[in-house]
Design an enzyme around this catalytic site. Structure first.
Site, short mmCIF file in Angstrom:
data_model
loop_
_atom_site.label_atom_id
_atom_site.label_comp_id
_atom_site.label_asym_id
_atom_site.label_seq_id
_atom_site.Cartn_x
_atom_site.Cartn_y
_atom_site.Cartn_z
N LYS A 29 -6.01 -9.86 3.01
CA LYS A 29 -6.48 -9.39 1.69
C LYS A 29 -7.39 -10.45 1.09
CE LYS A 29 -4.69 -6.50 -2.03
NZ LYS A 29 -5.14 -5.19 -1.53
N ARG A 39 2.74 -10.91 2.53
CA ARG A 39 1.37 -10.58 2.95
C ARG A 39 0.41 -11.71 2.58
NH1 ARG A 39 -0.83 -4.91 1.10
NH2 ARG A 39 -0.99 -5.99 -0.91
N GLU A 56 -9.73 2.94 7.08
CA GLU A 56 -9.39 2.83 5.66
C GLU A 56 -10.16 3.86 4.85
OE1 GLU A 56 -7.66 0.25 3.72
OE2 GLU A 56 -7.45 -1.39 5.14
C1 LIG Z 1 -4.69 -3.96 -1.21
C2 LIG Z 1 -5.33 -3.02 -0.24
C3 LIG Z 1 -4.73 -1.81 0.12
C4 LIG Z 1 -3.47 -1.29 -0.52
O1 LIG Z 1 -2.36 -2.09 -0.30
P1 LIG Z 1 -1.09 -1.94 -1.24
O2 LIG Z 1 -0.18 -3.00 -0.78
O3 LIG Z 1 -0.54 -0.58 -1.02
O4 LIG Z 1 -1.57 -2.13 -2.63
C5 LIG Z 1 -5.37 -1.03 1.08
N1 LIG Z 1 -6.54 -1.40 1.64
C6 LIG Z 1 -7.15 -2.56 1.30
C7 LIG Z 1 -8.43 -2.92 1.93
C8 LIG Z 1 -6.56 -3.41 0.35
O5 LIG Z 1 -7.19 -4.54 0.01
#
Ligand SMILES: *Cc1c(COP(=O)(O)O)cnc(C)c1O
Length: 340
Positions: free
Chosen positions: A183, A80, A219
């Site tokens: 991210k 990722r 989200e």
């Molecule tokens: C990191 C994140 C998540 C959760 O991702 P995981 O891989 O399950 O930790 C969900 N939404 C957002 C906006 C994130 O930054």
């Protein structure tokens, strides 16, 4: 042994003895090393500071009943981070380098990995930032990749407890074809104000809708959404502006293979919440957080209960956490041991 009250850890920064640092220059990464210096030294003109050319990850190290330490799907975090890097024109951190850095940081700080019984974990924060002497809007030539860590408490002490959320119509966290699936800190900067408004109204956080039409759930704060239907379906939204949660994809797989549910990625319309008997938010930090109710304009919709966790949500949680702490056999390739 270090003197820490494991039972009462929250989600707070703690300066541990060691972190990993690697520097990218002239088109390549250096070997990387552990450092006892918790301060970064970087140019005042670093693109990460001015133009948001930065990315991060989050994952946890778990202490098993036998005292071993393991990581949960760190290869997925590495992949990722590479996708995020592509979107922001940053160099890849190779998967192997990423995982070795995480393992090295856990090993070097192993006395800070909480004991099994506490339910607490060691949270790892990998960070990739564009640095160097550039003031024009362009990708950096130099990068820092660092991984630091801190012990964090279980999200829920004393069992899963539902909380309530409010739908955000005034603010989006990302643009339709923007960086929602990456991210990056910029998405979080954009979420601070709506999050603040939600908190002042006693909600845990906001539900973000798809930024193009504001009709579909994207989200839940900084976690992904899932719902359970009475027909035995595990449903989670699919959209190019959702951050692809590794927890969510793990739950999709466990829902199908271990709970016998039908696992579906598809549209979740905000005016069709009635189809769900249970709902929750998921991510590494929160693991699974049951959603009690959602305030959508004047309507307050309650799913299973405002106070009790639903049975399917509880079973998904038990399966996932059982795997992460080594009590339940994991699907092949999900667990990476840390040599200590
Ligand atoms: C990191 C994140 C998540 C959760 O991702 P995981 O891989 O399950 O930790 C969900 N939404 C957002 C906006 C994130 O930054």
């Amino acid at each position: 042994m270090v003197d820490i009250d494991w039972e009462n850890l929250g989600f707070n920064y703690m300066k541990l003895p060691f972190r990993y640092l690697s520097y990218y220059k002239d088109g390549q990464w250096d070997e990387g090393r552990l450092s006892d210096d918790a301060l970064l030294h970087l140019s005042e003109s670093s693109p990460a500071l001015h133009y948001g050319q930065q990315a991060f990850e989050g994952l946890k190290a778990y202490r098993t009943k036998s005292g071993a330490i393991q990581l949960f799907r760190p290869n997925k975090n590495a992949e990722r981070l590479q996708k995020t890097a592509d979107r922001l024109m940053m160099p890849h951190v190779p998967t192997d380098k990423f995982i070795k850095a995480c393992q090295a940081v856990v090993k070097a700080n192993q006395e800070f990995v909480p004991p099994y019984e506490s339910g607490a974990t060691l949270y790892l924060r990998p960070l990739l930032i564009g640095v160097g002497d550039i003031i024009g809007v362009q990708p950096a030539n130099e990068y820092i990749f660092t991984v630091f860590a801190m012990p964090v408490g279980p999200y829920f002490k004393g069992g899963l407890a539902p909380t309530n959320f409010v739908v955000s119509y005034d603010y989006d966290r990302a643009a339709p074809l923007g960086t929602g699936a990456a991210k990056v800190g910029g998405n979080y900067a954009a979420s601070l104000l709506p999050g603040h408004y939600a908190h002042t109204q006693q909600f845990s956080d906001v539900i973000y809708l798809d930024p193009a039409t504001h009709l579909k759930i994207e989200e839940v704060g900084s976690a992904n959404f899932f719902g359970i239907t009475s027909a035995g379906e595990f449903v989670t939204p699919l959209s190019p502006s959702i951050l692809p949660s590794i927890t969510k994809y793990s739950l999709l797989e466990l829902a199908k293979t271990r709970l016998g549910l039908e696992a579906i990625e598809g549209d979740v319309y905000i005016d069709e919440l009635d189809r769900f008997t249970e709902a929750g938010a998921c991510g590494t930090a929160a693991v699974i957080s049951p959603i009690g109710g959602i305030q959508n304009k004047d309507d307050f919709h309650v799913f299973y209960s405002e106070t009790k966790v639903g049975p399917i949500t509880q079973r998904l949680y038990d399966e996932l956490v059982g795997i992460q702490f080594g009590d339940i056999l994991a699907p092949k390739g999900w667990i990476y041991p840390v040599e200590i």
